[in-house]
Design a protein around this motif. Sequence first.
Motif, PDB file in Angstrom:
ATOM      1  N   SER A   1      17.769  89.822  63.621  1.00 57.64           N
ATOM      2  CA  SER A   1      17.233  89.088  62.478  1.00 57.64           C
ATOM      3  C   SER A   1      17.703  87.639  62.478  1.00 57.64           C
ATOM      4  CB  SER A   1      17.664  89.762  61.164  1.00 57.64           C
ATOM      5  OG  SER A   1      19.083  89.770  61.045  1.00 57.64           O
TER       6      SER A   1
ATOM      7  N   THR B   1      11.240  82.615  64.700  1.00 58.57           N
ATOM      8  CA  THR B   1      11.408  83.472  63.527  1.00 58.57           C
ATOM      9  C   THR B   1      10.206  83.470  62.605  1.00 58.57           C
ATOM     10  OG1 THR B   1      12.576  81.624  62.471  1.00 58.57           O
ATOM     11  CG2 THR B   1      13.916  83.340  63.476  1.00 58.57           C
TER      12      THR B   1
ATOM     13  N   THR C   1      14.805  84.624  67.064  1.00 54.26           N
ATOM     14  CA  THR C   1      15.397  85.954  67.107  1.00 54.26           C
ATOM     15  C   THR C   1      15.379  86.466  68.544  1.00 54.26           C
ATOM     16  OG1 THR C   1      13.254  86.967  66.614  1.00 54.26           O
ATOM     17  CG2 THR C   1      14.701  86.493  64.751  1.00 54.26           C
TER      18      THR C   1
END
Length: 748
Positions: free
Chosen positions: A480, A507, A436
């Motif tokens: 995200s 992530t 991310t």
Amino acid sequence: MALFCFLLVHCFIVFVRSQLHSETHHEGSTSTASVLCSAECNQQLQNRLETIEAAVRTIVSAVSSQTDDLFAPIKEIFRQDSSVRSILSFNSTSSTIASTKNSTFKINSVPLAQAPNRCGQEECEKFQGCLETFETTTTIHRNGNTLNAKSINAESKFSLTSRSNTLILDWEDNSDCASQLTALNLKIFSDGEIDVPDSETASVKIPRNCLKLKTDGTKLFSLDLLANQRCTPKWKPLDACRKYAFEIQSEYSNNRSSGASFMSKAFTTKQGISPKNSIDGLWQCSAQKFFCRGIVDPLDPYAYAFGSTKTSGCLDNDKICNRETDCESGIDELNCAKGPKFWFIGNKPEPCTNGFQCGRQCISNELECDGKYDCLNGSDEHYDCEYSKSCSQLTGNFGRFSSTPVTPPNENIHKNHWMNLVRKSVVLITVQTNHTIWLAFYKFRTTENRFLKVYDGSYSTSPLLLSHSGTTKPHPVRSSSNNLYVEFPSYYDQSYGVEVFYTSMNTTDPPFVSGCGGYIYSDGEVTSPDNLSSISDVTDCIWFVEARDSEGIILLKRNVDLIDEKDKSTSEFPENHPIMTQVYDGWSSSGQVLYDERISPRPPRVIYSISHKIMIQFRIPEIKNSKTFNWRITTITPTVQYLVGEKGTLKSPNYPATYPDSSDFRWNIVTAPHTKIQLLFALLETQEEFDYLYVYDGPTINSQLLLEKSGSEPLPFAVNSSTNEVLVRLTSDEAKAFPGFLAVYSTL
């Protein structure tokens, strides 16, 4: 007519089948006549079949291009008949990509290195699978603008230029199956996503008869389709500033399966252009006036009647559309809304009910964003015009982007118009998968009506994460996924604009929650979290801090009003206050611990990093607090001095006066090999709990720490090393300063 075409095509198909069956039937014959004429007969048969195939292809193409419902059953039969599919390709297209007028898509190809499993003619006959290897260059033409796109896939290179609405494709088939190519399938996936529900996809199937084979033996196919040609596939041009995925796949004859598909991704970058200035002196006057070359003097009857002029200059905007010719050219009475027949001079002009309102003028909607100024205030060519937008892509795992200077028009610009010379800039950040993106805002100053917008994805249709304008820095935001799409203003006035730094994280980190953690570059504030107990899967908030350069260090300082006066006497934070649990040097919990609440429940007033990165971890309070608390972040660039010799003196800068604020001074002492060093400090006086003296048993701050002191030492003290190298370090914050230290060193 439709029935006649169907019967005619059906007769051709039956004849082709009979010829193929006859050829197959006679293959096993060993008669002399068959052997003697096989070469000549086979050539004649081949010529005849090619003629028939071309005729059938022409007829079916003509029928399939009909839009009348009368032909629908016949076209469906064509699609279901395997014999027709073996020699023909239909242009079946579904395109949902948003279009932009006057655009062109162009693909140019050059061969890559030969693929290891490239098949020859024997494998082609068996069709065990032909792998096409080729390199594509994509060109999209739109409205005279030059776009550039870089492919994420290293096997492809993309560039975009400008022309009319046409599709040009050059493609080389390296499979040795080129002679049996019947069609080329091109799929375009918007936002670079494949097999995603509801994603926008365009499919173009290009028949073989639309592809021209070069005569130089390179197996290079070319395609040049204009909108009015018979072979033109239906497609919609690509959007600028958008990410796309491309899939190219060939089809071969005799019901053999298609060749291997080639995949690549690209972002259509674009360099915006400025509108043409067709209005004399557009920017020379203030925002309340307009420029008039040849002012008509109403007090001079001759001048008023015949337009004789004496001067040029700025007139008030209420002269526009007042039904009096105030400029010799009549520019002040152009593009005025139609009013009542009887109209008193001095009244306000009619409102623009069917067009674009620009001040006191009214122009047709078609003139808005047409690349040429039509309004005297220049508002018809504005920030949201597509042609002026510039965009690029960043693919590194960390980096920066900023507003770029807007090229001014070639004339004098009144300062009131500086804020009108603004263009939209777009950046797509794409990092490696399973990561991310954090954004940290280093510089931020925009006008109130020009927003920085951050979208959580690869295009402006993605969810909006942030929309911010003004002079305050936004809080850090995190994506995200591995894509972030950012829109921001660029100004002519360089005191305005933004500068943003980004970095990527794995992530596996907890999901991003606004107000819980962030990314700080160079300088800023770290904020403690408020109560977030409603979010059950988040227990800690983590901040990632990075110095301005790789040689710098970070000063973390808590605000003096962090704890109320009544709590200063205690050794712990008040109940339910957010707790800083750990501070690590670097961005991993495996880094050196700079602070741990298990060792010291109360955080120090300042923390100095060792490297250019630190990670700060907070525990979320169980009860909602009335306020949050801040720690200031400052980047400090170290100053290093080298001392070589058996003995010497060192002292803090400016001694006996006070040392500088916000500093990190270092002294590297080196003596002869196999010796040790003794440091004798005659005096030490620093700001207690804020400024520190360190001594390391080695050449770097990663060496063993021998001494850490803050405050005053009235008596001399000594420090002995175990090696012939020592590093002495003095750090200070931005507040009070003291004399520092005085020391001598010698060998042992």
